[in-house]
Design a protein around this motif. Structure first.
Motif, PDB file in Angstrom:
ATOM      1  N   ARG A   1      40.543 -29.159  15.417  1.00 13.43           N
ATOM      2  CA  ARG A   1      41.513 -28.809  16.453  1.00 13.43           C
ATOM      3  C   ARG A   1      40.949 -27.756  17.408  1.00 13.43           C
ATOM      4  O   ARG A   1      41.263 -27.766  18.595  1.00 13.43           O
ATOM      5  CB  ARG A   1      42.819 -28.327  15.815  1.00 13.43           C
TER       6      ARG A   1
ATOM      7  N   PHE B   1      47.053 -25.072  19.931  1.00 12.85           N
ATOM      8  CA  PHE B   1      46.596 -24.507  18.652  1.00 12.85           C
ATOM      9  C   PHE B   1      45.510 -23.466  18.896  1.00 12.85           C
ATOM     10  O   PHE B   1      45.522 -22.372  18.308  1.00 12.85           O
ATOM     11  CB  PHE B   1      46.072 -25.625  17.752  1.00 12.85           C
TER      12      PHE B   1
ATOM     13  N   ASN C   1      46.292 -29.601  20.517  1.00 10.70           N
ATOM     14  CA  ASN C   1      45.147 -28.860  19.989  1.00 10.70           C
ATOM     15  C   ASN C   1      44.757 -27.712  20.912  1.00 10.70           C
ATOM     16  O   ASN C   1      44.288 -26.665  20.445  1.00 10.70           O
ATOM     17  CB  ASN C   1      43.971 -29.804  19.782  1.00 10.70           C
TER      18      ASN C   1
END
Length: 248
Positions: free
Chosen positions: A91, A144, A141
């Motif tokens: 990620r 993230f 992602n």
């Protein structure tokens, strides 16, 4: 600004385990680039050369599900079968890739020396229809990665608050201190920050951590091979930022 003597010099060595630092202190010859005048944007660097870089990263430097070791078929879907640490690595890489794609789409050559947003290019890179359904996952992602870097800011806040600004303009230094304090305060209160305390705690945790560092370091070194100078500058800048966050 000189490194605070209260900060152990060994910390720089720890960063090197994630991301090699350019040896500025060793008198190496360097070129200085004004990043505000040279933003990350569409450069035309594409085709086989650019594709090979990302293939190397995803196929060889990311972790893969055990059953896919020989296929190198790493997707947002089968990635979910891996442990949290390996998913986090994927990620982070995907978030970096998405960040670069967003910058390219936001600062695209529109012809006749003009630059601006290219919504069609953004859609090509993130629409489910043109990415086999993975586009939205790429943007998740990116978020993230944003949360990971905010978490690093919060953890590093005691050191960052000791920074001394020395621009020669007292008012500008005061504004910078105020802006930094406000940024750190907002980061502390941001919801959903990454909780890294449970990572690398399993039986093979230290072995996995070593591989995590080695793989990310290899990605950093790979960025030195980019054939586009602007791409290289921004890739190294982002990689060093992420490496710093991971080290923290």
């Amino acid at each position: 600004h000189p490194v605070d003597p209260a900060i152990p010099s060994s910390h720089r060595l720890l960063l090197n385990s994630f991301c090699p630092l350019d040896p500025l202190e060793d008198g190496a010859s360097c070129q200085y680039v004004d990043l505000a005048s040279n933003p990350e944007r569409h450069t035309g660097y594409s085709g086989r050369a650019a594709t090979r870089v990302w293939q190397k990263i995803y196929d060889e430097l990311c972790f893969h599900p055990e059953r896919d070791l020989k296929t190198f078929d790493l997707t947002a879907e089968n990635m979910k079968s891996m442990c949290f640490e390996k998913r986090a690595f994927y990620r982070v890489v995907s978030g970096l890739h998405a960040s670069i794609s967003v910058h390219i789409s936001s600062h695209y050559s529109l012809g006749q020396g003009t630059w601006g947003r290219n919504d069609e290019e953004f859609g090509r890179r993130f629409s489910p229809a043109t990415t086999d359904g993975e586009g939205p996952e790429r943007l998740q992602n990116l978020y993230f990665l944003y949360l990971l870097e905010l978490r690093a800011l919060v953890k590093a806040a005691p050191v960052l608050q000791q920074l001394q600004f020395g621009s020669g303009d007292a008012e500008e230094d005061a504004r910078m201190r105020t802006a930094l304090s406000a940024l750190l305060q907002r980061a502390r209160g941001f919801p959903g920050l990454l909780d890294e305390t449970a990572m690398f705690k399993s039986g093979d945790g230290q072995e996995l951590l070593a591989a995590f560092k080695d793989n990310f370091r290899s990605i950093s070194l790979l960025m030195d091979c980019l054939g586009c100078e602007r791409c290289k500058v921004w890739a190294k800048l982002q990689i060093t930022g992420i490496g710093t966050a991971l080290k923290i």
